[in-house]
Design a protein around this motif. Structure first.
Motif, PDB file in Angstrom:
ATOM      1  N   UNK A   1      -1.265 -14.374 -30.002  1.00 28.53           N
ATOM      2  CA  UNK A   1      -0.010 -13.840 -29.383  1.00 28.53           C
ATOM      3  C   UNK A   1       0.818 -14.909 -29.348  1.00 28.53           C
ATOM      4  N   UNK A   2       1.966 -14.880 -29.843  1.00 28.10           N
ATOM      5  CA  UNK A   2       2.734 -16.098 -29.982  1.00 28.10           C
ATOM      6  C   UNK A   2       3.343 -16.407 -28.687  1.00 28.10           C
ATOM      7  N   UNK A   3       3.113 -15.430 -27.591  1.00 29.91           N
ATOM      8  CA  UNK A   3       3.707 -15.770 -26.176  1.00 29.91           C
ATOM      9  C   UNK A   3       2.686 -16.444 -25.325  1.00 29.91           C
ATOM     10  N   UNK A   4       1.419 -16.364 -25.852  1.00 31.52           N
ATOM     11  CA  UNK A   4       0.351 -17.013 -25.215  1.00 31.52           C
ATOM     12  C   UNK A   4       0.184 -18.548 -25.771  1.00 31.52           C
ATOM     13  N   UNK A   5       0.040 -18.492 -26.938  1.00 33.94           N
ATOM     14  CA  UNK A   5      -0.059 -19.988 -27.586  1.00 33.94           C
ATOM     15  C   UNK A   5       1.254 -20.015 -28.428  1.00 33.94           C
ATOM     16  N   UNK A   6       2.291 -20.539 -27.904  1.00 34.28           N
ATOM     17  CA  UNK A   6       3.688 -20.531 -28.348  1.00 34.28           C
ATOM     18  C   UNK A   6       3.979 -21.526 -29.372  1.00 34.28           C
ATOM     19  N   UNK A   7       3.307 -21.747 -30.463  1.00 33.26           N
ATOM     20  CA  UNK A   7       3.406 -23.038 -31.544  1.00 33.26           C
ATOM     21  C   UNK A   7       3.821 -22.227 -32.814  1.00 33.26           C
ATOM     22  N   UNK A   8       4.159 -22.761 -33.822  1.00 34.09           N
ATOM     23  CA  UNK A   8       4.326 -22.240 -35.197  1.00 34.09           C
ATOM     24  C   UNK A   8       2.971 -21.565 -35.548  1.00 34.09           C
ATOM     25  N   UNK A   9       3.186 -20.552 -36.285  1.00 36.99           N
ATOM     26  CA  UNK A   9       2.085 -19.365 -36.764  1.00 36.99           C
ATOM     27  C   UNK A   9       0.971 -20.392 -37.481  1.00 36.99           C
ATOM     28  N   UNK A  10       1.412 -21.363 -38.322  1.00 39.52           N
ATOM     29  CA  UNK A  10       0.268 -22.058 -39.088  1.00 39.52           C
ATOM     30  C   UNK A  10      -0.505 -22.957 -38.273  1.00 39.52           C
ATOM     31  N   UNK A  11       0.201 -23.590 -37.164  1.00 37.28           N
ATOM     32  CA  UNK A  11      -0.395 -24.245 -35.854  1.00 37.28           C
ATOM     33  C   UNK A  11      -1.262 -23.506 -35.324  1.00 37.28           C
ATOM     34  N   UNK A  12      -0.939 -22.219 -34.891  1.00 36.62           N
ATOM     35  CA  UNK A  12      -1.703 -21.352 -34.006  1.00 36.62           C
ATOM     36  C   UNK A  12      -2.894 -20.886 -34.541  1.00 36.62           C
ATOM     37  N   UNK A  13      -2.899 -20.345 -36.100  1.00 38.22           N
ATOM     38  CA  UNK A  13      -3.712 -20.115 -36.827  1.00 38.22           C
ATOM     39  C   UNK A  13      -4.958 -21.084 -36.965  1.00 38.22           C
ATOM     40  N   UNK A  14      -4.443 -22.261 -37.231  1.00 35.04           N
ATOM     41  CA  UNK A  14      -5.455 -23.447 -37.366  1.00 35.04           C
ATOM     42  C   UNK A  14      -6.215 -23.569 -35.987  1.00 35.04           C
ATOM     43  N   UNK A  15      -5.387 -23.653 -34.878  1.00 34.34           N
ATOM     44  CA  UNK A  15      -6.187 -23.881 -33.704  1.00 34.34           C
ATOM     45  C   UNK A  15      -7.075 -22.903 -33.115  1.00 34.34           C
ATOM     46  N   UNK A  16      -6.687 -21.613 -33.445  1.00 34.55           N
ATOM     47  CA  UNK A  16      -7.152 -20.425 -32.962  1.00 34.55           C
ATOM     48  C   UNK A  16      -8.493 -20.119 -33.771  1.00 34.55           C
ATOM     49  N   UNK A  17      -8.075 -19.885 -35.154  1.00 34.60           N
ATOM     50  CA  UNK A  17      -9.125 -19.391 -36.124  1.00 34.60           C
ATOM     51  C   UNK A  17     -10.051 -20.581 -36.525  1.00 34.60           C
ATOM     52  N   UNK A  18      -9.322 -21.834 -36.667  1.00 34.55           N
ATOM     53  CA  UNK A  18      -9.949 -22.773 -37.011  1.00 34.55           C
ATOM     54  C   UNK A  18     -11.135 -23.775 -36.174  1.00 34.55           C
ATOM     55  N   UNK A  19     -10.253 -23.513 -35.021  1.00 38.04           N
ATOM     56  CA  UNK A  19     -11.333 -24.364 -33.952  1.00 38.04           C
ATOM     57  C   UNK A  19     -11.619 -23.515 -32.890  1.00 38.04           C
ATOM     58  N   UNK A  20     -10.862 -22.745 -32.076  1.00 40.12           N
ATOM     59  CA  UNK A  20     -11.334 -22.038 -30.806  1.00 40.12           C
ATOM     60  C   UNK A  20     -12.405 -20.937 -31.090  1.00 40.12           C
ATOM     61  N   UNK A  21     -12.015 -20.027 -32.161  1.00 40.36           N
ATOM     62  CA  UNK A  21     -13.083 -19.112 -32.396  1.00 40.36           C
ATOM     63  C   UNK A  21     -14.352 -19.516 -32.894  1.00 40.36           C
ATOM     64  N   UNK A  22     -14.276 -20.745 -33.259  1.00 41.17           N
ATOM     65  CA  UNK A  22     -15.813 -21.213 -33.762  1.00 41.17           C
ATOM     66  C   UNK A  22     -16.511 -21.825 -32.560  1.00 41.17           C
ATOM     67  N   UNK A  23     -15.826 -22.190 -31.615  1.00 40.32           N
ATOM     68  CA  UNK A  23     -16.501 -22.715 -30.374  1.00 40.32           C
ATOM     69  C   UNK A  23     -16.547 -21.891 -29.049  1.00 40.32           C
ATOM     70  N   UNK A  24     -15.502 -21.110 -28.724  1.00 37.47           N
ATOM     71  CA  UNK A  24     -15.226 -20.613 -27.652  1.00 37.47           C
ATOM     72  C   UNK A  24     -15.968 -19.281 -27.186  1.00 37.47           C
ATOM     73  N   UNK A  25     -16.234 -18.478 -28.419  1.00 32.48           N
ATOM     74  CA  UNK A  25     -16.550 -17.092 -27.901  1.00 32.48           C
ATOM     75  C   UNK A  25     -18.026 -17.039 -27.119  1.00 32.48           C
ATOM     76  N   UNK A  26     -19.015 -17.995 -27.786  1.00 33.91           N
ATOM     77  CA  UNK A  26     -20.308 -18.109 -27.129  1.00 33.91           C
ATOM     78  C   UNK A  26     -20.270 -18.276 -25.695  1.00 33.91           C
ATOM     79  N   UNK A  27     -19.371 -19.428 -25.167  1.00 34.77           N
ATOM     80  CA  UNK A  27     -19.488 -19.857 -24.030  1.00 34.77           C
ATOM     81  C   UNK A  27     -18.856 -18.784 -23.026  1.00 34.77           C
ATOM     82  N   UNK A  28     -17.700 -18.041 -23.642  1.00 35.24           N
ATOM     83  CA  UNK A  28     -16.797 -17.067 -22.693  1.00 35.24           C
ATOM     84  C   UNK A  28     -17.996 -15.684 -22.568  1.00 35.24           C
ATOM     85  N   UNK A  29     -18.664 -15.511 -23.679  1.00 33.87           N
ATOM     86  CA  UNK A  29     -19.658 -14.342 -23.501  1.00 33.87           C
ATOM     87  C   UNK A  29     -20.488 -14.708 -22.326  1.00 33.87           C
TER      88      UNK A  29
END
Length: 344
Positions: A31-59
């Protein structure tokens, strides 16, 4: 025009399993109002980093707080919906900003019942880009695309309404009865400082210098920090709290940019080091208990406090389906239905 109400809360994964948590986090953090950076940066951060590391800990965190009936946030929101429905003849629907209980489904439910005018109720006392604003904006986008005949009116931030402060204060006082404490901490969900500046309608008032939030300004209408601190001030005034026995903090930091301070975990640590043995903590940015209150505060916060030498750590529940809270939201709905206007 037939009227109806749509209550909207944050949302939850469908289960505490990593796959469902990953899906939920992906929608939330993109959501651009949660992580308010350009789409390319948000995609890199979320899909490239966070979603590869955080789901297990959050689960793992979700599994700690998951109820037999399901996600606490969803279950509590459903109880609130049911309580309100019992007090009004208007159809009351429930939706989540993220997850499978979508706003579109909620609006469709009301439309199927013949509703032509909707009172949209974001379940957040304070305005923020990542809460109220994203709900209102998405609801309008969905209305235009799928329900152009609908009229939608939204409830404005209610952080400083006297009736809300009374209900919140009563709840806090009730849960602290016969529980001696030395310090009451009001912990609010954190946001990046840039969110505050972005929503400064004066373009000059917000300076994060400790004075702007207590200096009257039109900027306060959309200033999350001011609205949080105002809740603390009003509740402290209502409960006659003595100076030095209460304070405010902000939780849930993400990334490296400056976030609102002081941080809740560091504040709890500081209080313990200063010799506070009995503390209580309230979380007035939420009206329903959720992962942030049940795990981050009630579990992690208490652990920090005990490690610092603290003894009694009292977590005050959110308003949830408290009878006074149910009645208050019902009253707001009746006011809207009768006057078509609810003011903050």
């Amino acid at each position: 025009m037939k009227k109806g109400v749509l209550l909207v809360n944050l949302g939850s994964p469908d289960s505490p399993e990593p796959a469902d948590v990953k899906t939920y986090l992906g929608e939330f953090l993109m959501d651009e109002r949660v992580i308010d950076v350009p789409l390319w940066a948000r995609t890199l951060l979320v899909k490239g980093i966070i979603l590869n590391t955080r789901p297990k800990a959050s689960a793992a965190a979700y599994k700690k707080i998951w109820w037999d009936e399901g996600s606490p946030l969803i279950v509590i929101s459903e109880r609130l919906q049911k309580g309100i429905q019992e007090k009004t003849e208007l159809p009351i629907a429930l939706a989540m900003r993220y997850g499978s209980m979508t706003i579109k489904k909620g609006l469709q439910e009301l439309v199927d019942k013949g509703v032509e005018e909707v009172f949209l109720v974001p379940l957040y006392p304070q305005f923020a880009m990542a809460t109220t604003e994203t709900i209102v904006v998405l609801a309008e986008e969905i209305r235009k695309e799928f329900f152009p005949h609908l009229k939608i009116t939204d409830l404005k931030a209610f952080y400083n309404r006297e009736d809300y402060i009374t209900v919140l204060s009563n709840s806090i006082e009730r849960h602290l009865k016969n529980r001696p404490y030395e310090h009451l901490l009001f912990s609010y969900h954190g946001v990046p400082e840039r969110h505050i500046r972005k929503r400064d309608i004066t373009k000059s008032h917000c300076k994060m210098d400790g004075s702007c939030c207590i200096t009257p300004s039109p900027a306060h209408e959309f200033c999350y920090r001011h609205q949080c601190l105002e809740v603390t001030r009003l509740v402290a005034e209502k409960l006659n709290l003595k100076p030095g026995t209460y304070s405010s903090s902000f939780q849930s930091r993400l990334g490296f940019d400056p976030w609102l301070t002081p941080a809740t975990d560091l504040t709890i640590e500081r209080l313990g080091k200063q010799g506070v043995k009995n503390m209580a903590i309230a979380t007035p940015a939420f009206v329903s208990d959720c992962l942030e209150t049940l795990e981050e505060i009630a579990m992690e916060g208490e652990e920090i406090f005990h490690e610092m030498g603290g003894k009694e750590f009292t977590t005050i529940p959110c308003l949830n389906d408290d009878e006074e809270w149910v009645s208050l939201v019902s009253d707001w709905i009746h006011d809207w239905a009768n006057s078509e206007t609810v003011t903050a």
